[in-house]
Motif scaffolding. Structure first.
Motif, PDB file in Angstrom:
ATOM      1  N   LEU A  88     -21.064  27.465  32.841  1.00 18.64           N
ATOM      2  CA  LEU A  88     -21.797  26.319  32.305  1.00 18.64           C
ATOM      3  C   LEU A  88     -20.905  25.099  32.112  1.00 18.64           C
ATOM      4  CD1 LEU A  88     -23.994  28.098  29.612  1.00 18.64           C
ATOM      5  CD2 LEU A  88     -24.734  27.255  31.847  1.00 18.64           C
ATOM      6  N   GLN A  89     -21.490  23.938  32.356  1.00 14.84           N
ATOM      7  CA  GLN A  89     -20.874  22.656  32.042  1.00 14.84           C
ATOM      8  C   GLN A  89     -21.787  21.909  31.078  1.00 14.84           C
ATOM      9  OE1 GLN A  89     -19.542  20.359  35.418  1.00 14.84           O
ATOM     10  NE2 GLN A  89     -18.787  22.169  36.525  1.00 14.84           N
ATOM     11  N   PRO A  90     -21.281  20.887  30.388  1.00 11.65           N
ATOM     12  CA  PRO A  90     -22.126  20.141  29.453  1.00 11.65           C
ATOM     13  C   PRO A  90     -23.422  19.662  30.108  1.00 11.65           C
ATOM     14  CG  PRO A  90     -19.839  19.490  29.195  1.00 11.65           C
ATOM     15  CD  PRO A  90     -19.876  20.385  30.395  1.00 11.65           C
ATOM     16  N   GLY A  91     -24.520  19.888  29.413  1.00  9.76           N
ATOM     17  CA  GLY A  91     -25.826  19.471  29.930  1.00  9.76           C
ATOM     18  C   GLY A  91     -26.523  20.517  30.771  1.00  9.76           C
ATOM     19  N   ASP A  92     -25.840  21.632  31.072  1.00 13.36           N
ATOM     20  CA  ASP A  92     -26.436  22.686  31.889  1.00 13.36           C
ATOM     21  C   ASP A  92     -27.437  23.511  31.093  1.00 13.36           C
ATOM     22  OD1 ASP A  92     -24.926  21.883  34.009  1.00 13.36           O
ATOM     23  OD2 ASP A  92     -23.609  23.637  34.057  1.00 13.36           O
ATOM     24  N   ALA A  93     -28.198  24.329  31.827  1.00 12.10           N
ATOM     25  CA  ALA A  93     -29.174  25.232  31.215  1.00 12.10           C
ATOM     26  C   ALA A  93     -29.104  26.584  31.904  1.00 12.10           C
ATOM     27  CB  ALA A  93     -30.585  24.650  31.321  1.00 12.10           C
ATOM     28  N   VAL A  94     -29.768  27.564  31.305  1.00 14.58           N
ATOM     29  CA  VAL A  94     -29.975  28.871  31.921  1.00 14.58           C
ATOM     30  C   VAL A  94     -31.450  28.989  32.264  1.00 14.58           C
ATOM     31  CG1 VAL A  94     -29.943  31.374  31.567  1.00 14.58           C
ATOM     32  CG2 VAL A  94     -28.058  29.969  30.704  1.00 14.58           C
ATOM     33  N   LEU A  95     -31.738  29.446  33.461  1.00 14.51           N
ATOM     34  CA  LEU A  95     -33.114  29.685  33.892  1.00 14.51           C
ATOM     35  C   LEU A  95     -33.240  31.143  34.291  1.00 14.51           C
ATOM     36  CD1 LEU A  95     -35.970  29.073  34.865  1.00 14.51           C
ATOM     37  CD2 LEU A  95     -35.002  28.069  36.953  1.00 14.51           C
ATOM     38  N   GLU A  96     -34.030  31.905  33.526  1.00 14.56           N
ATOM     39  CA  GLU A  96     -34.218  33.325  33.819  1.00 14.56           C
ATOM     40  C   GLU A  96     -35.568  33.542  34.488  1.00 14.56           C
ATOM     41  OE1 GLU A  96     -34.374  37.776  31.745  1.00 14.56           O
ATOM     42  OE2 GLU A  96     -34.002  36.014  30.486  1.00 14.56           O
ATOM     43  N   PHE A  97     -35.556  34.340  35.544  1.00 16.42           N
ATOM     44  CA  PHE A  97     -36.787  34.701  36.244  1.00 16.42           C
ATOM     45  C   PHE A  97     -37.255  36.067  35.745  1.00 16.42           C
ATOM     46  CE2 PHE A  97     -34.325  32.013  39.071  1.00 16.42           C
ATOM     47  CZ  PHE A  97     -35.252  31.056  39.433  1.00 16.42           C
ATOM     48  N   GLY A  98     -38.555  36.195  35.487  1.00 12.83           N
ATOM     49  CA  GLY A  98     -39.100  37.481  35.087  1.00 12.83           C
ATOM     50  C   GLY A  98     -38.373  38.080  33.905  1.00 12.83           C
ATOM     51  N   ALA A  99     -38.522  37.476  32.734  1.00 16.59           N
ATOM     52  CA  ALA A  99     -37.698  37.827  31.577  1.00 16.59           C
ATOM     53  C   ALA A  99     -38.123  39.103  30.866  1.00 16.59           C
ATOM     54  CB  ALA A  99     -37.699  36.664  30.583  1.00 16.59           C
ATOM     55  N   GLY A 100     -39.091  39.828  31.395  1.00 20.42           N
ATOM     56  CA  GLY A 100     -39.467  41.122  30.807  1.00 20.42           C
ATOM     57  C   GLY A 100     -39.876  41.009  29.357  1.00 20.42           C
ATOM     58  N   SER A 101     -39.252  41.809  28.512  1.00 18.66           N
ATOM     59  CA  SER A 101     -39.565  41.799  27.084  1.00 18.66           C
ATOM     60  C   SER A 101     -38.944  40.610  26.358  1.00 18.66           C
ATOM     61  CB  SER A 101     -39.064  43.087  26.432  1.00 18.66           C
ATOM     62  OG  SER A 101     -37.639  43.124  26.440  1.00 18.66           O
ATOM     63  N   GLY A 102     -38.030  39.895  27.016  1.00 14.87           N
ATOM     64  CA  GLY A 102     -37.291  38.822  26.367  1.00 14.87           C
ATOM     65  C   GLY A 102     -35.980  39.272  25.770  1.00 14.87           C
ATOM     66  N   ALA A 103     -35.658  40.567  25.908  1.00  9.73           N
ATOM     67  CA  ALA A 103     -34.450  41.113  25.278  1.00  9.73           C
ATOM     68  C   ALA A 103     -33.179  40.489  25.830  1.00  9.73           C
ATOM     69  CB  ALA A 103     -34.405  42.629  25.459  1.00  9.73           C
ATOM     70  N   LEU A 104     -33.143  40.219  27.143  1.00  9.30           N
ATOM     71  CA  LEU A 104     -31.938  39.629  27.726  1.00  9.30           C
ATOM     72  C   LEU A 104     -31.727  38.219  27.192  1.00  9.30           C
ATOM     73  CD1 LEU A 104     -29.545  39.696  29.596  1.00  9.30           C
ATOM     74  CD2 LEU A 104     -31.059  39.125  31.503  1.00  9.30           C
ATOM     75  N   ALA A 105     -32.789  37.425  27.160  1.00 13.78           N
ATOM     76  CA  ALA A 105     -32.677  36.065  26.634  1.00 13.78           C
ATOM     77  C   ALA A 105     -32.190  36.083  25.190  1.00 13.78           C
ATOM     78  CB  ALA A 105     -34.021  35.354  26.739  1.00 13.78           C
ATOM     79  N   ALA A 106     -32.731  36.995  24.386  1.00 12.58           N
ATOM     80  CA  ALA A 106     -32.340  37.074  22.972  1.00 12.58           C
ATOM     81  C   ALA A 106     -30.862  37.402  22.839  1.00 12.58           C
ATOM     82  CB  ALA A 106     -33.187  38.124  22.259  1.00 12.58           C
ATOM     83  N   SER A 107     -30.366  38.335  23.652  1.00 12.40           N
ATOM     84  CA  SER A 107     -28.956  38.723  23.566  1.00 12.40           C
ATOM     85  C   SER A 107     -28.033  37.593  23.993  1.00 12.40           C
ATOM     86  CB  SER A 107     -28.703  39.962  24.431  1.00 12.40           C
ATOM     87  OG  SER A 107     -29.446  41.063  23.958  1.00 12.40           O
ATOM     88  N   VAL A 108     -28.406  36.909  25.077  1.00  7.97           N
ATOM     89  CA  VAL A 108     -27.579  35.798  25.560  1.00  7.97           C
ATOM     90  C   VAL A 108     -27.542  34.679  24.528  1.00  7.97           C
ATOM     91  CG1 VAL A 108     -27.398  33.984  27.316  1.00  7.97           C
ATOM     92  CG2 VAL A 108     -27.904  36.334  28.008  1.00  7.97           C
ATOM     93  N   LEU A 109     -28.706  34.346  23.965  1.00 10.56           N
ATOM     94  CA  LEU A 109     -28.770  33.244  23.012  1.00 10.56           C
ATOM     95  C   LEU A 109     -28.080  33.561  21.693  1.00 10.56           C
ATOM     96  CD1 LEU A 109     -32.407  32.006  23.709  1.00 10.56           C
ATOM     97  CD2 LEU A 109     -30.279  30.773  24.174  1.00 10.56           C
ATOM     98  N   ASN A 110     -27.891  34.829  21.400  1.00  5.34           N
ATOM     99  CA  ASN A 110     -27.117  35.202  20.221  1.00  5.34           C
ATOM    100  C   ASN A 110     -25.625  34.970  20.418  1.00  5.34           C
ATOM    101  OD1 ASN A 110     -29.178  35.945  18.484  1.00  5.34           O
ATOM    102  ND2 ASN A 110     -29.220  38.069  19.198  1.00  5.34           N
ATOM    103  N   GLU A 111     -25.207  34.838  21.690  1.00  5.51           N
ATOM    104  CA  GLU A 111     -23.796  34.659  22.007  1.00  5.51           C
ATOM    105  C   GLU A 111     -23.431  33.210  22.307  1.00  5.51           C
ATOM    106  OE1 GLU A 111     -21.336  37.234  22.088  1.00  5.51           O
ATOM    107  OE2 GLU A 111     -22.994  38.174  20.975  1.00  5.51           O
TER     108      GLU A 111
END
Length: 374
Positions: A88-111
């Protein structure tokens, strides 16, 4: 175990399955009793309101049909977050495809703190993700016109429709679907067009039986090329089970890779309970890498999941857990074992990262980079 010995669906699920069969039957009538397997897979998985991923049935976890890595433990997402942060660089984002239960997004955003976008085609799964993630994520209905950052696809490509083929000594056949005495069944016809042209790029060794069956993932290739047109700078990370082409089309894999998942049981009948089971094919990572190159992207690394996670520090994260807190430590250790073990997910699952404008070598491939096998 045969499908006939599997647990029976409840009446509501059976009714939904019958409605999907009627929809498939109507299309077969309109198409003179033949559709490609790719079209069948599209209907079975994504037909609005009826397909496996478009209905309200539970799919993930102990009460569903399968468990993905993010559901096993937050360790998976926390480890991925380290690689994502490096990209990542300043101003970047993460785009997840097919996020399932949302568990992956939650874990990443906790970090890491980063704008997080989700492109989810299933309205049911989107609602479940919103319950877990709240306002921390923005949901998209389509690809943005331009994107900088990290695109993430964990166990997404295996569920994209594939064309089923059979190589014989005389010709190439496309395996399609027909209705035979009131039941869905396989039906072959001569392959032509883009399917025939793509198959000619492969060196297939016909076994003594005289027939070699496998799949071509034209949808996945088109998907990768579309991401390449959108990605201005950053990376696309694909995590899934599969092989490079030389292993995918190995002479000993003469029955292909199609598999179905129902109530944590794996079988090979794609016509069993359409709409109520997952239908998948392993990923041809060489084809994805070529599609990325067609879109002007560079392969940044390719490794098995175990090596990638170890390179990114999963063992350090586990070591930081307190063994005295058994309720937390023991499930984490068991999940790490499953994520890393060659007999579980460690070898079969691979990580492919492609990108544009990325200069630094990625930590996930500091050892065991297999891009030369693609």
């Amino acid at each position: 175990m045969r499908p006939t010995e599997f647990p029976s669906p409840d009446p509501q699920a059976l009714a939904a399955g019958r409605a999907l069969l009627e929809r498939i039957g109507a299309e077969l009538v309109a198409e003179r009793n033949w559709i490609s397997f790719a079209r069948y897979m599209e209907l079975a998985l994504y037909e609005p309101g009826l397909g496996y991923y478009a209905s309200g049935a539970r799919k993930l976890g102990a009460g569903g049909d399968f468990v993905t890595a993010p559901e096993l433990s937050p360790l998976f997402g926390r480890t991925l977050a380290r690689q994502i942060a490096q990209l990542l660089q300043p101003g970047d984002a993460v785009l997840e495809f097919g996020a399932g239960s949302g568990a992956l997004a939650a874990s990443v955003l906790n970090e890491i703190s980063v704008p997080y976008l989700v492109l989810e085609t299933s309205s049911d799964l989107r609602q479940r993700q919103k319950q877990l993630l709240g306002d921390s994520v923005q949901w998209l209905d389509r690809l943005p016109e331009r994107f900088c950052g990290v695109m993430l696809a964990n166990e997404v490509v295996d569920a994209m429709p594939v064309h089923a083929l059979a190589w014989t000594r005389d010709r190439l056949l496309e395996r399609g679907v027909c209705a035979n005495e009131g039941q869905l069944a396989w039906s072959d016809r001569a392959a032509d067009g883009p399917l025939l042209a793509s198959s000619r790029q492969l060196e297939i060794e016909i076994p003594p039986s005289g027939r070699y069956e496998s799949e071509l993932a034209l949808f996945a290739r088109a998907w990768m090329r579309s991401l390449g047109r959108v990605l201005e700078r950053g990376a696309i990370m694909v995590i899934d089970y599969g092989f490079p082409a030389r292993e995918y089309f190995h002479p000993q894999r003469s029955m292909g890779t199609l598999a179905c998942h129902y109530r944590h049981r794996v079988h090979h009948d794609p016509f069993y309970l359409p709409g109520l089971q997952d239908v998948t094919a392993h990923v041809d990572f060489s084809a994805l890498a070529r599609a990325a190159a067609d879109a002007g992207l560079e392969v940044l690394g390719f490794a098995n999941q175990a090596q990638f996670l170890v390179n990114c520090g999963i063992t350090d994260l586990l070591a930081a857990e307190n063994p005295a807190e058994a309720k937390r430590y023991l499930p984490a250790a068991a999940a790490a074992q499953k994520l890393l073990s060659p007999a579980e997910m460690g070898e079969l699952f691979k990580v492919l990262v492609v990108g544009r404008g990325v200069k630094d070598a990625l930590m996930g491939f500091s050892r065991g980079d297999r891009r030369g096998t693609l």
